[in-house]
Design an enzyme around this catalytic site. Structure first.
Site, PDB file in Angstrom:
ATOM      1  N   TYR A 143       4.937   3.810   9.505  1.00 57.25           N
ATOM      2  CA  TYR A 143       4.537   4.973  10.016  1.00 57.25           C
ATOM      3  C   TYR A 143       5.848   5.841  10.032  1.00 57.25           C
ATOM      4  O   TYR A 143       5.679   7.201   9.597  1.00 57.25           O
ATOM      5  CB  TYR A 143       4.256   5.235  11.277  1.00 57.25           C
ATOM      6  CG  TYR A 143       2.855   4.808  11.564  1.00 57.25           C
ATOM      7  CD1 TYR A 143       1.996   3.894  10.929  1.00 57.25           C
ATOM      8  CD2 TYR A 143       1.628   5.789  12.293  1.00 57.25           C
ATOM      9  CE1 TYR A 143       0.865   3.593  11.191  1.00 57.25           C
ATOM     10  CE2 TYR A 143       0.602   5.543  12.519  1.00 57.25           C
ATOM     11  CZ  TYR A 143      -0.102   4.604  11.751  1.00 57.25           C
ATOM     12  OH  TYR A 143      -1.552   4.304  11.941  1.00 57.25           O
ATOM     13  N   LYS A 194       2.876 -10.356   8.944  1.00 55.71           N
ATOM     14  CA  LYS A 194       2.541 -10.774   7.550  1.00 55.71           C
ATOM     15  C   LYS A 194       3.792 -11.479   7.020  1.00 55.71           C
ATOM     16  O   LYS A 194       4.107 -11.138   5.919  1.00 55.71           O
ATOM     17  CB  LYS A 194       1.938  -9.668   6.649  1.00 55.71           C
ATOM     18  CG  LYS A 194       1.347  -9.836   5.418  1.00 55.71           C
ATOM     19  CD  LYS A 194      -0.015 -10.506   5.632  1.00 55.71           C
ATOM     20  CE  LYS A 194      -0.278 -10.925   4.122  1.00 55.71           C
ATOM     21  NZ  LYS A 194      -1.793 -11.790   4.258  1.00 55.71           N
ATOM     22  N   ASP A 226      -4.116 -10.841   8.612  1.00 53.72           N
ATOM     23  CA  ASP A 226      -5.570 -11.023   8.222  1.00 53.72           C
ATOM     24  C   ASP A 226      -6.084 -12.044   8.748  1.00 53.72           C
ATOM     25  O   ASP A 226      -7.550 -11.820   9.122  1.00 53.72           O
ATOM     26  CB  ASP A 226      -5.665 -11.462   6.645  1.00 53.72           C
ATOM     27  CG  ASP A 226      -4.491 -12.562   6.116  1.00 53.72           C
ATOM     28  OD1 ASP A 226      -3.396 -12.996   7.147  1.00 53.72           O
ATOM     29  OD2 ASP A 226      -4.610 -13.114   5.422  1.00 53.72           O
ATOM     30  N   ASP A 250      -2.260  -0.446  14.733  1.00 54.72           N
ATOM     31  CA  ASP A 250      -3.641   0.460  14.500  1.00 54.72           C
ATOM     32  C   ASP A 250      -4.688   0.164  14.299  1.00 54.72           C
ATOM     33  O   ASP A 250      -5.719   0.427  14.861  1.00 54.72           O
ATOM     34  CB  ASP A 250      -2.910   1.569  13.555  1.00 54.72           C
ATOM     35  CG  ASP A 250      -3.864   2.740  13.362  1.00 54.72           C
ATOM     36  OD1 ASP A 250      -4.302   3.273  14.334  1.00 54.72           O
ATOM     37  OD2 ASP A 250      -4.123   3.150  12.351  1.00 54.72           O
ATOM     38  N   ASP A 254      -8.245  -0.916  16.904  1.00 53.25           N
ATOM     39  CA  ASP A 254      -9.624  -0.421  16.697  1.00 53.25           C
ATOM     40  C   ASP A 254     -10.644  -1.540  16.834  1.00 53.25           C
ATOM     41  O   ASP A 254     -11.655  -1.461  17.223  1.00 53.25           O
ATOM     42  CB  ASP A 254      -9.698   0.353  15.397  1.00 53.25           C
ATOM     43  CG  ASP A 254      -9.431   1.875  15.610  1.00 53.25           C
ATOM     44  OD1 ASP A 254      -8.696   2.303  16.470  1.00 53.25           O
ATOM     45  OD2 ASP A 254      -9.956   2.548  14.640  1.00 53.25           O
TER      46      ASP A 254
HETATM   47  C1  IPM Z   1      -4.209   5.968  16.738  1.00 50.56           C
HETATM   48  C2  IPM Z   1      -4.537   6.904  15.621  1.00 50.56           C
HETATM   49  C3  IPM Z   1      -3.125   7.676  15.161  1.00 50.56           C
HETATM   50  C4  IPM Z   1      -2.538   6.447  14.707  1.00 50.56           C
HETATM   51  C5  IPM Z   1      -3.431   8.707  13.999  1.00 50.56           C
HETATM   52  C6  IPM Z   1      -4.525   9.612  14.836  1.00 50.56           C
HETATM   53  C7  IPM Z   1      -2.245   9.309  13.781  1.00 50.56           C
HETATM   54  O1  IPM Z   1      -5.365   6.305  14.865  1.00 50.56           O
HETATM   55  O2  IPM Z   1      -3.587   6.473  17.824  1.00 50.56           O
HETATM   56  O3  IPM Z   1      -4.679   5.017  16.706  1.00 50.56           O
HETATM   57  O4  IPM Z   1      -2.656   6.139  13.399  1.00 50.56           O
HETATM   58  O5  IPM Z   1      -1.925   5.951  15.305  1.00 50.56           O
HETATM   59 MG    MG Z   2      -5.909   4.376  15.338  1.00 50.83          MG
END
Ligand code: IPM
Ligand code: MG
Length: 362
Positions: A143, A194, A226, A250, A254
């Site tokens: 990032y 990885k 993975d 990230d 999710d």
């Molecule tokens: C998160 C989001 C952010 C990230 C984006 C919105 C920049 O996906 O907080 O997980 O990638 O960190």
């Molecule tokens: Mg995110």
């Protein structure tokens, strides 16, 4: 004696203002019950800030955040700003805030609530009892690594570049946060990398392994990213605490979120070595339902609870909020994202009212 706190509110975009309003109401009620006085300051970030000032993170916003005891953020982004160059997008505001406050540690719990098992897309026996903490490194990795950008080559063809970098000290400090978190939880830490392909991951694995000597009580394991993604869906109960870099965190957070039925349920805390933390839901700004009173405010409310617990050291008030969330779910109240047959469908505001009711009842 009343305890005073300066809280910066960053409602941001999309459903942000709606869910923030619920969290503020909840905090005010809990504040009265626990003798906490919140002095809320609202500031601009993301698309809202771009529209008002031309920048996703105005200097005044960062300054207000720095001068507060904690920052409560809702969500940023939307279709309207999707075509802007990356450094002018709402997301740049969020990344700037993380970097500006030195928030290198992102804690993302994913715990399944028994009332929501039916809302998960996975089988009940797979997700029942899931309780995972993803510790994501937040101010380094791909990032922020340099070089980055889109460059023209000699032939005129464009070349896009990002760089995944971690220094030993960056790995060690997030590693320590993760080992400590595991110690307060189930005593197991899985480091995700990885290392079969990436040098940066080899260094990551070496450092985490070295660090584990200081934490003999923690059972450390390593997985390639993975495989970790696959294991999260196959048998999520094997995980207790996960530590990983910015990009992998990230993605995996999710995935872990979805185990719990809805990403609309999950809070997060972003912490630095000192100074205010930022507390925000894992989900985004959901522009498709913005302004329609359909959003689930529970992740925002649980983020306020995390703020009380990790940012302000008020665990009793945090417990109270978490109990209220538990209770409204128990009585069958649901927003659209977590609805199942036989439950009461509520809008964002009505869910807020149900929470206030639950808080005032006991
Ligand atoms: C998160 C989001 C952010 C990230 C984006 C919105 C920049 O996906 O907080 O997980 O990638 O960190
Ligand atoms: Mg995110």
């Amino acid at each position: 004696m009343t305890q005073n706190y300066r809280i910066t509110l960053l409602p941001g975009d999309g459903i942000g203002p709606e869910i923030m309003a619920v969290a503020v109401d909840v905090l005010n009620v809990v504040g009265k019950q626990f003798d906490l006085q919140f002095d809320f300051q609202e500031a601009l970030i993301g698309g809202a800030a771009i529209d008002a000032t031309g920048e996703p993170l105005p200097a005044a916003t960062l300054e207000t955040c720095r001068n507060s005891d904690a920052v409560l953020l809702a969500a940023i982004g939307g279709y309207k700003w999707d075509t802007l160059p990356s450094h002018q997008r709402p997301e740049a505001g969020l990344l700037g805030l993380r970097a500006g406050l030195g928030l290198f540690a992102n804690l993302r719990p994913a715990k399944i609530l028994p009332q929501l098992i039916d809302a998960s897309t996975l089988k009940k026996e797979v997700v029942e009892g899931v309780d995972i903490m993803v510790v994501r490194e937040l101010t380094g990795g791909i990032y922020f690594g340099k070089p980055k950008g889109i460059f023209a080559t000699e032939t005129g063809e464009k070349r896009g570049v990002n760089t995944m970098v971690y220094t030993e000290s960056e790995i060690d400090r997030i590693g320590r946060v993760a080992f400590e978190a595991a110690r307060k939880r189930g005593g197991k830490l899985c480091s995700v990398d990885k290392a079969n392909v990436l040098e940066v991951s080899q260094l990551w694995r070496d450092r985490i392994t070295k660090l584990s000597v200081e934490y003999p009580d923690i059972e450390l394991s390593h997985l390639y990213v993975d495989n970790a993604a696959m294991q999260l869906l196959r048998a999520p109960k094997q995980f207790d605490t996960i530590v990983t870099g910015n990009l992998f965190g990230d993605i995996l957070s999710d995935a872990a979120a979805m185990l719990t039925g809805s990403i609309g349920m999950l809070p997060s805390a972003s912490l630095g070595a000192s100074g205010p933390g930022v507390f925000e839901p894992v989900h985004g700004s959901a522009p498709d339902i913005a302004g329609q009173d359909k959003a689930n405010p529970l992740a925002q409310v649980l983020s306020a609870a995390m703020m009380l617990r990790y940012g302000l050291n008020q665990p009793a008030a945090a417990d109270k909020i978490e109990q209220a969330v538990f209770q409204v779910l128990e009585q069958g109240d649901r927003t659209g994202d977590i609805i199942s047959p036989g439950k009461n469908l509520l809008g964002c505001r009505a869910m807020g009212e149900a929470l206030i009711h639950a808080l005032e009842e006991k």
